[in-house]
Design an enzyme around this catalytic site. Sequence first.
Site, short mmCIF file in Angstrom:
data_model
loop_
_atom_site.label_atom_id
_atom_site.label_comp_id
_atom_site.label_asym_id
_atom_site.label_seq_id
_atom_site.Cartn_x
_atom_site.Cartn_y
_atom_site.Cartn_z
N ASP A 224 40.64 39.68 35.55
CA ASP A 224 40.12 40.51 36.63
C ASP A 224 40.82 41.87 36.66
O ASP A 224 42.01 41.95 36.89
CB ASP A 224 40.41 39.76 37.94
CG ASP A 224 39.91 40.45 39.17
OD1 ASP A 224 40.16 39.95 40.27
OD2 ASP A 224 39.27 41.51 39.03
N MET B 65 43.73 38.30 48.24
CA MET B 65 44.96 39.05 47.98
C MET B 65 45.62 39.29 49.35
O MET B 65 45.59 40.40 49.91
CB MET B 65 44.64 40.37 47.27
CG MET B 65 44.19 40.16 45.84
SD MET B 65 43.29 41.56 45.18
CE MET B 65 41.64 41.10 45.74
N GLY C 194 39.56 46.14 35.31
CA GLY C 194 39.37 47.03 34.15
C GLY C 194 38.52 46.43 33.05
O GLY C 194 38.61 46.82 31.89
N SER D 81 32.37 41.99 40.87
CA SER D 81 33.22 42.10 42.06
C SER D 81 32.58 43.05 43.07
O SER D 81 32.40 44.25 42.77
CB SER D 81 34.59 42.65 41.67
OG SER D 81 35.22 43.18 42.82
N HIS E 44 38.58 35.72 46.05
CA HIS E 44 39.93 36.08 45.57
C HIS E 44 40.68 36.67 46.76
O HIS E 44 40.41 37.80 47.17
CB HIS E 44 39.78 37.11 44.45
CG HIS E 44 41.07 37.64 43.93
ND1 HIS E 44 41.10 38.82 43.19
CD2 HIS E 44 42.34 37.21 44.03
CE1 HIS E 44 42.36 39.06 42.84
NE2 HIS E 44 43.12 38.09 43.34
N MET F 252 41.38 41.75 50.83
CA MET F 252 42.67 42.45 50.81
C MET F 252 43.12 42.68 52.25
O MET F 252 42.32 43.11 53.08
CB MET F 252 42.51 43.78 50.10
CG MET F 252 42.05 43.62 48.67
SD MET F 252 41.80 45.23 47.89
CE MET F 252 41.16 44.69 46.33
N MET G 144 45.48 38.71 36.55
CA MET G 144 45.17 40.10 36.94
C MET G 144 45.51 41.02 35.78
O MET G 144 46.66 41.06 35.34
CB MET G 144 45.97 40.49 38.18
CG MET G 144 45.58 39.79 39.45
SD MET G 144 43.85 39.93 39.85
CE MET G 144 43.72 41.70 40.08
N GLY H 26 38.28 49.96 39.62
CA GLY H 26 38.26 51.18 38.81
C GLY H 26 39.55 51.53 38.09
O GLY H 26 39.72 52.64 37.62
N ASP I 47 36.54 40.17 46.84
CA ASP I 47 37.96 40.56 46.90
C ASP I 47 38.46 40.79 48.33
O ASP I 47 38.14 41.79 48.94
CB ASP I 47 38.16 41.86 46.11
CG ASP I 47 38.17 41.61 44.63
OD1 ASP I 47 37.49 42.34 43.89
OD2 ASP I 47 38.87 40.67 44.21
N HIS J 287 32.13 37.75 42.82
CA HIS J 287 33.57 37.83 43.07
C HIS J 287 33.81 38.63 44.34
O HIS J 287 33.33 39.77 44.46
CB HIS J 287 34.26 38.50 41.88
CG HIS J 287 35.76 38.46 41.91
ND1 HIS J 287 36.48 37.34 41.59
CD2 HIS J 287 36.65 39.42 42.25
CE1 HIS J 287 37.78 37.63 41.70
NE2 HIS J 287 37.91 38.87 42.10
N GLY K 234 44.55 45.44 44.18
CA GLY K 234 44.43 46.33 45.33
C GLY K 234 43.27 47.30 45.22
O GLY K 234 42.71 47.71 46.24
N PHE K 235 42.85 47.62 43.99
CA PHE K 235 41.79 48.61 43.86
C PHE K 235 40.89 48.33 42.65
O PHE K 235 41.37 47.82 41.64
CB PHE K 235 42.39 50.03 43.72
CG PHE K 235 43.24 50.42 44.89
CD1 PHE K 235 44.61 50.11 44.89
CD2 PHE K 235 42.68 51.00 46.01
CE1 PHE K 235 45.41 50.43 45.98
CE2 PHE K 235 43.47 51.33 47.11
CZ PHE K 235 44.85 51.03 47.10
#
Length: 219
Positions: A180, A69, A182, A9, A67, A38, A141, A149, A36, A34, A146-147
Site C-alpha cells: 500500500d 491508521m 505509491g 484507495s 485500514h 486516519m 506500507m 500520492g 483509509d 480500500h 498518512g497521505f
Amino acid sequence: MSRVIVAPSILSADFNHLLEDIKKVEEAGADWLHFDVMDGHFVPNISFGQPVLKCIAKSHHMVNDVHIMISDPFKYAPEFIKAGADYLTFHYEACKNDKEVFQVIDLIHDYGAKAGLSIKPNTPIEKVFPFLYSLDLVLIMSVEPGFGGQKYIPESFTKIFRLKEYMVSNDIKKCLIEVDGGINDETAKNAKLAGVDVLVAGSYLFGHDDIKERIEKLR
Ligand code: DX5
Ligand code: ZN
C-alpha cells in the site's frame, strides 16, 4: 501465479462524487475497496471514520478492506466491523506489546471480520512473524502512512519477499500479503515479483478516465 487483487484507495477519490467514483472502480474491475482511516494522532492527517464507512459499505459489491491508521485499535475495532469492514487492518506500532496485538486480532475475529496487521516502512518485517498463524492479511506500507500520492519505497520489495519466503517455508497459506502506497503499473511489477497478493492504489486509479486499463496494467 494467481491473479492479484486490486484494491483502490478511496482517500484519492473525489468526495463530491464519492458513490460515482466507487461505482467507476467497481465497474472497471476492482476487487476490494480500500478505506483509509486516519485519526490525526497515529498519523499526521485526518481522513474519515465509521459514519462514512457505514454509508458506503453496502453501496457496492467489493470487499470492504478497512485500514485503520489510528491509536488504540482495540477500542475502535468493533465499531468499524459493525459499520461494514470485511477486513480490518490495524498497525503493529499502535499496540503497546505483542500481547495487545494478539488481543486486537482475537477481537476482530470475535466480531466476524478478517484480521490484518500493518507495518510502517521502518518496522522490520520480522515483527509480524509471531502473528502469522492468526492473521488473514499483512499490509506492508510502501510509503509512510498518512497521505496518498507519495513515492513507492523500493526496499518494500525485500520486505514482501522475506515475508513470502517465511510463509512458504512455514507452510502458512491463509494469510494474504498486501502492499500500500505509491503503487502504479511500474511499482506493481516489483511488488508482484516479490510475492504480493493484494495491491492498493489510490492516485494511480482515481481521477483518471482509463481506470479499466489501469487496473489491467496493475494485474
Ligand atoms: C497512505 C494510505 C494509502 C494511500 C495510497 O497512508 O494508507 O492507502 O491512500 O495512495 P497512493 O496509491 O496514491 O499512494
Ligand atoms: Zn491504506
